[in-house]
Scaffold this active site. Sequence first.
Site, PDB file in Angstrom:
ATOM      1  CE  LYS A  52      -3.790  -2.319   2.351  1.00  0.00           C
ATOM      2  NZ  LYS A  52      -4.421  -2.638   3.636  1.00  0.00           N
ATOM      3  CD  GLN A  96      -3.244  -4.027   6.833  1.00  0.00           C
ATOM      4  OE1 GLN A  96      -3.230  -3.057   6.088  1.00  0.00           O
ATOM      5  NE2 GLN A  96      -3.760  -5.193   6.478  1.00  0.00           N
ATOM      6  CG  ASP A 119      -9.952  -0.085   5.187  1.00  0.00           C
ATOM      7  OD1 ASP A 119      -9.908  -0.373   3.980  1.00  0.00           O
ATOM      8  OD2 ASP A 119      -9.295  -0.689   6.055  1.00  0.00           O
TER       9      ASP A 119
END
Length: 293
Positions: A52, A96, A119
């Site tokens: 990422k 994460q 997200d």
Amino acid sequence: MAKILDGKACAAVVREGVAQRVAALRAQGVHPGLTVVLVGEDPASQVYVRNKDKAAQDAGFRVQTLRLPAGIAQGELEQRVRELGTDASVHGILVQLPLPRGLDATRVVRCIPPHKDVDGLTPPNVAALAMGEPGLFPCTPLGCVEILERHGIPLAGAEVVVIGRSMLVGKPFALLALERHATVTVAHSRTQDLAAVCRRADILVAAVGKPRMVQGDWIKSGAVVLDVGINRRPDGTLCGDVDTEAAMARAGAITPVPGGIGPMTIAMLLSNTVLAAERVAGRESRGARVHGA
Ligand code: NDP
């Protein structure tokens, strides 16, 4: 033989578009920033975060990984995330997942301001998705929609079956597909006769986490198969949730693993981050116009 839907190539096109939007923002003096919060030493998470970071850097973002120890207290982790929330140089925050044992991910995610929640997991963004309103939505299901659209595969009127009902993949994909006028069935571990349910699908999305669970004869002839699963075999190689070789003989099109939905997910993370930055920049410039009037 099924056509391969090349996620890597498709993601490269999306990323190019994002890079242009980042450049446009930078020309206005806004440098879009993404911060990834990585707690602990989970090897798979380290790899995902590296990928990422690199993709975001290549697209011109300001990227920062906040590495925190697995033993961090819940309250301190929440405080660190709240601080990022008030940092004007950070436009997107991604925690994460999964977090190390003992930490409550739901509470941590709720510390992210919705407009930085790239997200798409905070309650206001989940509500926006369910209500068909603008928001930031989860990257993997967005990647599924994007790869279909870029290959001219319509969701409208299609019979869609998604296996899996997580907040990260299954549920949001179902809502995105419904919004685009598909007829959607969400299957899960209690679904009866899963094979028969799958055989109804014009578009079958497998998001389970069980290596090669979806058999060739579960697939309707000519169906489009999106294999979201990422499973590591004992020899270290990756495979999806679909028995790809068997599926190839029946499906019309299929995403490979690796090189399918994985790269699309990263591309949509970048897309969400530039969108978040554009919205802030747009609000600020509208505000400046109002003040200047
Ligand atoms: P979760 O474990 O959160 O959800 C799995 C879902 O699969 C659950 O809804 C579960 O049902 C369902 N399920 C489990 N066993 C069966 C079964 N035998 N039959 C039918 N349904 C079953 O996983 P995620 O949604 O987070 O991820 C799914 C997969 O996608 C994983 O392999 C993950 O690694 C991968 N992934 C890939 C990404 C990418 O970038 N390509 C990004 C995110 C995830 P129930 O709810 O009843 O327990």
